[in-house]
Design an enzyme around this catalytic site. Structure first.
Site, PDB file in Angstrom:
ATOM      1  N   ASN A 166       0.804  -1.235   0.000  1.00 36.89           N
ATOM      2  CA  ASN A 166       0.000   0.000   0.000  1.00 36.89           C
ATOM      3  C   ASN A 166       0.834   1.281   0.000  1.00 36.89           C
ATOM      4  OD1 ASN A 166       0.739  -0.468   2.645  1.00 36.89           O
ATOM      5  ND2 ASN A 166      -1.234   0.112   3.514  1.00 36.89           N
ATOM      6  N   GLU A 265       4.883  -3.782  12.361  1.00 37.10           N
ATOM      7  CA  GLU A 265       3.905  -2.716  12.077  1.00 37.10           C
ATOM      8  C   GLU A 265       2.728  -3.404  11.404  1.00 37.10           C
ATOM      9  OE1 GLU A 265       4.053   0.382  12.948  1.00 37.10           O
ATOM     10  OE2 GLU A 265       6.137   0.522  13.588  1.00 37.10           O
ATOM     11  N   CYS A 299      -3.203   1.488   6.906  1.00 43.63           N
ATOM     12  CA  CYS A 299      -3.382   0.926   8.253  1.00 43.63           C
ATOM     13  C   CYS A 299      -3.922   1.990   9.197  1.00 43.63           C
ATOM     14  CB  CYS A 299      -2.057   0.400   8.776  1.00 43.63           C
ATOM     15  SG  CYS A 299      -0.743   1.627   8.639  1.00 43.63           S
ATOM     16  N   GLU A 473       8.616   3.058  14.451  1.00 43.65           N
ATOM     17  CA  GLU A 473       9.429   3.476  13.308  1.00 43.65           C
ATOM     18  C   GLU A 473       9.400   4.998  13.233  1.00 43.65           C
ATOM     19  OE1 GLU A 473       7.857   1.145   9.956  1.00 43.65           O
ATOM     20  OE2 GLU A 473       9.509  -0.252  10.285  1.00 43.65           O
TER      21      GLU A 473
HETATM   22  P1  NAP Z   1       0.387  -9.002   4.028  1.00 46.09           P
HETATM   23  O1  NAP Z   1      -0.415  -9.926   3.231  1.00 46.09           O
HETATM   24  O2  NAP Z   1       0.636  -9.319   5.458  1.00 46.09           O
HETATM   25  O3  NAP Z   1       1.772  -8.852   3.254  1.00 46.09           O
HETATM   26  C1  NAP Z   1       2.797  -7.997   3.701  1.00 46.09           C
HETATM   27  C2  NAP Z   1       4.126  -8.504   3.195  1.00 46.09           C
HETATM   28  O4  NAP Z   1       4.385  -9.784   3.776  1.00 46.09           O
HETATM   29  C3  NAP Z   1       4.183  -8.702   1.690  1.00 46.09           C
HETATM   30  O5  NAP Z   1       5.480  -8.402   1.240  1.00 46.09           O
HETATM   31  C4  NAP Z   1       3.902 -10.180   1.552  1.00 46.09           C
HETATM   32  O6  NAP Z   1       4.393 -10.771   0.368  1.00 46.09           O
HETATM   33  C5  NAP Z   1       4.666 -10.720   2.747  1.00 46.09           C
HETATM   34  N1  NAP Z   1       4.246 -12.038   3.167  1.00 46.09           N
HETATM   35  C6  NAP Z   1       3.048 -12.641   3.009  1.00 46.09           C
HETATM   36  N2  NAP Z   1       3.070 -13.874   3.541  1.00 46.09           N
HETATM   37  C7  NAP Z   1       4.318 -14.063   4.046  1.00 46.09           C
HETATM   38  C8  NAP Z   1       4.966 -15.137   4.721  1.00 46.09           C
HETATM   39  N3  NAP Z   1       4.339 -16.265   5.014  1.00 46.09           N
HETATM   40  N4  NAP Z   1       6.252 -14.989   5.078  1.00 46.09           N
HETATM   41  C9  NAP Z   1       6.915 -13.851   4.800  1.00 46.09           C
HETATM   42  N5  NAP Z   1       6.353 -12.783   4.176  1.00 46.09           N
HETATM   43  C10 NAP Z   1       5.067 -12.885   3.811  1.00 46.09           C
HETATM   44  O7  NAP Z   1      -0.218  -7.543   4.042  1.00 46.09           O
HETATM   45  P2  NAP Z   1      -0.660  -6.665   2.798  1.00 46.09           P
HETATM   46  O8  NAP Z   1      -1.998  -7.098   2.371  1.00 46.09           O
HETATM   47  O9  NAP Z   1       0.430  -6.594   1.795  1.00 46.09           O
HETATM   48  O10 NAP Z   1      -0.701  -5.219   3.463  1.00 46.09           O
HETATM   49  C11 NAP Z   1      -1.825  -4.718   4.087  1.00 46.09           C
HETATM   50  C12 NAP Z   1      -1.706  -4.862   5.593  1.00 46.09           C
HETATM   51  O11 NAP Z   1      -0.553  -4.151   6.056  1.00 46.09           O
HETATM   52  C13 NAP Z   1      -2.879  -4.244   6.311  1.00 46.09           C
HETATM   53  O12 NAP Z   1      -3.291  -5.063   7.362  1.00 46.09           O
HETATM   54  C14 NAP Z   1      -2.309  -2.936   6.847  1.00 46.09           C
HETATM   55  O13 NAP Z   1      -2.996  -2.429   7.960  1.00 46.09           O
HETATM   56  C15 NAP Z   1      -0.910  -3.321   7.148  1.00 46.09           C
HETATM   57  N6  NAP Z   1      -0.030  -2.146   7.196  1.00 46.09           N
HETATM   58  C16 NAP Z   1       0.439  -1.740   8.399  1.00 46.09           C
HETATM   59  C17 NAP Z   1       1.227  -0.607   8.490  1.00 46.09           C
HETATM   60  C18 NAP Z   1       1.745  -0.143   9.822  1.00 46.09           C
HETATM   61  O14 NAP Z   1       2.652   0.683   9.822  1.00 46.09           O
HETATM   62  N7  NAP Z   1       1.232  -0.615  10.946  1.00 46.09           N
HETATM   63  C19 NAP Z   1       1.556   0.101   7.330  1.00 46.09           C
HETATM   64  C20 NAP Z   1       1.059  -0.340   6.109  1.00 46.09           C
HETATM   65  C21 NAP Z   1       0.271  -1.478   6.061  1.00 46.09           C
HETATM   66  P3  NAP Z   1       3.415 -10.956  -0.893  1.00 46.09           P
HETATM   67  O15 NAP Z   1       3.167  -9.628  -1.426  1.00 46.09           O
HETATM   68  O16 NAP Z   1       4.177 -11.805  -1.812  1.00 46.09           O
HETATM   69  O17 NAP Z   1       2.178 -11.624  -0.364  1.00 46.09           O
END
Ligand code: NAP
Length: 492
Positions: A166, A265, A299, A473
């Site tokens: 995102n 995060e 997020c 962060e």
């Molecule tokens: P996600 O599905 O958890 O993926 C995040 C990252 O993790 C991607 O690079 C993904 O790779 C990787 N990943 C997925 N499965 C994995 C595994 N088993 N082992 C290692 N890495 C793995 O989240 P998203 O849908 O991309 O992002 C949205 C989420 O991020 C939301 O919940 C949002 O709230 C959160 N977010 C939090 C913050 C914060 O600062 N708190 C900031 C931004 C976003 P792939 O792309 O290949 O699946």
């Protein structure tokens, strides 16, 4: 027509310029068996480019490069690391137009927002350049005398950095900045949906003089298969992850194996409280910012908008008017304010959450209908009278849907706001100073926006409590996540 041709040739030029291989040990190299995967444009669903699809062996190659570079990099002076980060800050700023176009193409957000993200991303480098010079220590006499304590800080060691789609650039610089400032090498795995911005950043870091092997980038469609062996290899010392709570929990378990340092995060479910003494224009502007930044795919997005009953209709009407006026379209088109969602699954989730809320009695003030045509567009939507048991009151919406829940009393709304496993950010709008401080202190979240709809700032400590994460962060504490404290006891 001439303009649209110029736009298309700009897109082709920007896509052509991005490296599409893995960055390992300072060189771009193909994945094993030259495997690649496609990156698609969410505005059209069409393929933009193919990038290297790393295997677990490629991942280990990248970690070995980071390990090999660690010792020399830890020995660089703070001023050398400052210079690298400031050079990278300058290059990001200089190349902002091309980087913004690239980000819009792969992620969908409007160009103005992509430019905003590049600026925000670059600021992490400038901020942490300064922090590199301020890594401190201490010298103290033992309470009983007879010994001295020398306290120093050292880089944690090779780090694994995993980022979401995102904010494809800023979530990277928020980790790479402090890692470089602290003297840590790293392997970065960007999201498979948006790898191009990170690959472009890799080239910038090379151009900025970051030594070979200090920053390695691995793109893959097999996130779990590639990262788990690295986490459990015993060669990495830290994992910094931004993404969903679900994956964060899986990774925390994996990190237990070698007791890695972790920064997490994770997801949010931000409450946005509007009291009847608030300036409603300010509250509506704040809600627009907190809801619509990144099409709601943040997020920090206001997920539950609680408005005191006496002003709820008025607030909802004004918000609906502003939401309805927003121009939806491809992020690259002039005047677009709301781009497409990231993919079909993301849009389907929004559709399901809206259907669930309306079945339970929520009223649609604007939006709510998926438009015909290509791309994963969803219109800005306002729902009033969303019941507390609706799914969207409990799950991240991750889309342009404002969910308004009227409330009567302060105690009850604070209790409702805290009734979630998440605790990233909350927002409060009120003109009563005592209430503002009382409520801000009671809200269970790592951050509170008081009469403001955006809390992100590189100089402030960003992060959540409860299931929204561990660590911070940015700010002056962001670098500590990449430093170990060592105490040397001295006999005198
Ligand atoms: P996600 O599905 O958890 O993926 C995040 C990252 O993790 C991607 O690079 C993904 O790779 C990787 N990943 C997925 N499965 C994995 C595994 N088993 N082992 C290692 N890495 C793995 O989240 P998203 O849908 O991309 O992002 C949205 C989420 O991020 C939301 O919940 C949002 O709230 C959160 N977010 C939090 C913050 C914060 O600062 N708190 C900031 C931004 C976003 P792939 O792309 O290949 O699946």
């Amino acid at each position: 027509m001439a303009n649209s041709n110029a736009a298309t040739s700009d897109q082709a030029r920007v896509l052509d310029a991005v490296p599409t291989d893995l960055l390992i040990g300072g060189s771009w190299s193909a994945a094993a068996e030259h495997a690649t995967f496609p990156v698609n444009d969410p505005a059209t669903g069409k393929e933009l480019s193919q990038v290297a699809d790393a295997s677990p062996a490629d991942g280990l190659r990248a970690l070995d490069a980071a390990v090999a570079a660690q010792r020399d990099f830890a020995a660089t002076s703070p001023r050398e690391r400052y210079d690298m980060l400031m050079k990278a800050f300058g290059l990001l700023t200089e190349r902002i137009d091309d980087l913004a176009l690239l980000m819009t193409l792969e992620m969908g957000k409007p160009l103005a927002e992509s430019r905003g993200e590049i600026t925000y991303a670059a600021e992490f480098f400038r901020h942490f350049a300064g922090e590199a010079l301020r890594i401190d220590g201490g010298y103290q006499t033992a309470p009983a005398g007879g010994a001295r304590f020398l306290v120093t800080k050292q880089p944690v060691g090779p780090c694994l950095l995993i980022t979401p789609w995102n904010f494809p650039m800023a979530m990277g610089t928020r980790k790479i900045g402090p890692a470089i400032a602290a003297g840590c090498t790293s392997v970065i795995k960007p999201a498979a949906q948006t790898p191009l911005s990170m690959l472009a950043l890799g080239q910038i870091l090379i151009d900025a003089g970051v030594p070979d092997g200090v920053v390695n980038i691995v793109t893959t469609t097999d996130a779990g298969g590639v990262m788990e062996p690295l986490i459990k290899s015993g060669k990495a010392r830290k994992l910094s992850f931004t993404g969903s709570t679900k994956i964060g929990k899986v990774l925390l378990e994996q990190c237990a194996d070698k007791v890695l340092r972790t920064s997490m995060e994770l997801g949010g479910n931000a409450p946005f409280l509007v009291f009847d003494d608030a300036d409603l224009d300010e509250a509506v502007a704040g809600a627009m910012a907190a809801k619509m930044r990144n099409m709601g795919e943040a997020c920090t997005a206001a997920n539950r908008i609680y408005v005191q009953r006496g002003v709820a209709e008025d607030f909802a009407g004004r918000l609906a008017e502003k939401m309805k006026a927003l121009q939806v379209g491809p992020g690259t088109a002039d005047g677009t304010q709301v781009g497409p969602l990231i993919d079909d699954a993301g849009r389907s989730k929004v559709v399901d959450l809206v259907a669930d809320a309306t079945e339970r009695g929520a009223r649609v003030l604007t939006g709510g209908q998926v438009p015909d045509g290509d791309g994963f567009f969803y219109p800005p939507t306002v729902l009033l009278d969303v019941p507390g048991d609706a799914r969207m009151a409990q799950e991240e919406i991750f889309g342009p849907v404002a969910s308004i829940i009227p409330f009567d009393e302060e105690d009850a709304v604070v209790e409702a706001a805290n009734d979630t496993p998440y605790g990233l950010v909350s927002y409060v709008f009120t003109n009563d100073l005592r209430r503002a401080l009382r409520v801000a202190e009671r809200l269970e979240s790592g951050m509170v926006g008081l009469n403001q709809g955006v809390v992100s700032n590189p100089a402030a400590p960003f992060g959540g409590i409860k299931e929204s994460g561990l660590g911070r962060e940015g700010g002056s504490v962001g670098i500590d996540e990449f430093l170990e404290v060592k105490y040397i006891g001295i006999s005198v």
